[in-house]
Design an enzyme around this catalytic site. Structure first.
Site, short mmCIF file in Angstrom:
data_model
loop_
_atom_site.label_atom_id
_atom_site.label_comp_id
_atom_site.label_asym_id
_atom_site.label_seq_id
_atom_site.Cartn_x
_atom_site.Cartn_y
_atom_site.Cartn_z
N ASN A 111 0.83 -1.21 0.00
CA ASN A 111 0.00 0.00 0.00
C ASN A 111 0.86 1.25 0.00
OD1 ASN A 111 -2.92 -1.03 0.49
ND2 ASN A 111 -1.73 -2.10 2.04
N ASP A 168 11.94 3.60 4.97
CA ASP A 168 10.85 3.59 5.93
C ASP A 168 11.32 3.23 7.34
OD1 ASP A 168 11.40 1.01 4.98
OD2 ASP A 168 9.39 0.28 5.44
#
Length: 254
Positions: free
Chosen positions: A11, A109
């Site tokens: 996502n 991330d």
């Protein structure tokens, strides 16, 4: 306004900030086949749902683990938002020293999550990010990222169970009321979710033992809200950790 974008394997999560306040979040499926025009149509529509005129977006920062999609978002930022996107990378100032053998290999991330935890909860943090892969990473008391562990995410684990057995079906990841189950699907759900929570409890204990002291545990990611309540160890659930980290990094590097 700032548009913070976290591009993951499954996502893409978006957050809109104004004066450091998160106005809203939304997510799209990661689809590398989409063009910048297709992505922009979806993004503008989602912004409109929040009553936000896309023309007010004057800054974009992106953390991405899929490098092939980055040029699409680079074009999108310039074409539709009239701005140059900032991509999270080793060239940005983070305030965190990376103390691993090959710092340039660190996924963006992971660093953004560590920075977000540092700004919101201080040092001596263990950040657990439940994504396609699960990562557990440590920020020590010297503002140093010192490493951690990576292993298959919950959805991957559940899919592998179904794909590699002839009689077990694919399941929704809903938490059953009991660990001892009398029905196959609930038994699988219990095994995957309670089993994963038990594994996390055990890994937290091992990581703290090796680190030498207790850590502040911060959990984020798509399935964090389901798993956090199953842990025996107290954790801070922060579903906006990555977006908040991106917001901080944008202003630090602007």
């Amino acid at each position: 306004m700032l548009l913070a974008i976290d591009i993951g394997n499954s996502n893409i999560v978006f957050g809109v900030y104004e004066d450091n306040k998160l106005l809203g979040t939304f997510r799209l499926e990661t689809d590398v086949a989409r063009t910048e025009d297709e992505f922009s149509t979806l993004i503008i529509s989602c912004l409109d749902n929040f009553g936000i005129n896309y023309k007010k977006i004057n800054g974009i920062i992106i953390s991405s683990v899929i490098y092939t999609i980055n040029p699409i978002f680079e074009k999108l930022a310039e074409k539709y938002f009239n701005t140059k996107a900032i991509f999270m990378g080793p060239n940005l100032k983070s305030g965190v020293a990376i103390k691993i053998e090959q710092p340039k290999t660190l996924a963006s991330d992971i660093l953004v999550g560590i920075v977000g935890a540092q700004q919101k909860y201080g040092v001596n943090c263990l950040v657990i990010d439940l994504g396609t892969a699960t990562t557990m990473t440590i920020l020590n008391d010297k503002n140093e990222y010192i490493g951690g562990v990576v292993y298959p995410g919950i959805k991957l684990s559940a899919a592998a169970l179904s794909q590699n057995t002839s009689l077990l079906p694919f399941i929704d990841l809903e938490v059953p009321d009991h660990v001892i189950c009398k029905e196959t699907i609930q038994a699988m759900q219990a095994g995957v979710l309670y089993g994963y929570a038990s594994m996390l409890d055990g890994m937290i204990e091992r990581l703290e033992e090796e680190y030498g002291q207790k850590l502040t545990i911060v959990m984020t990611g798509g399935l964090a809200s389901k798993v956090a309540k199953l842990l025996k160890r107290e954790v801070i659930l922060d579903e906006d950790l990555i977006l908040d980290g991106l917001n901080y990094l944008y202003h630090k590097n602007k």
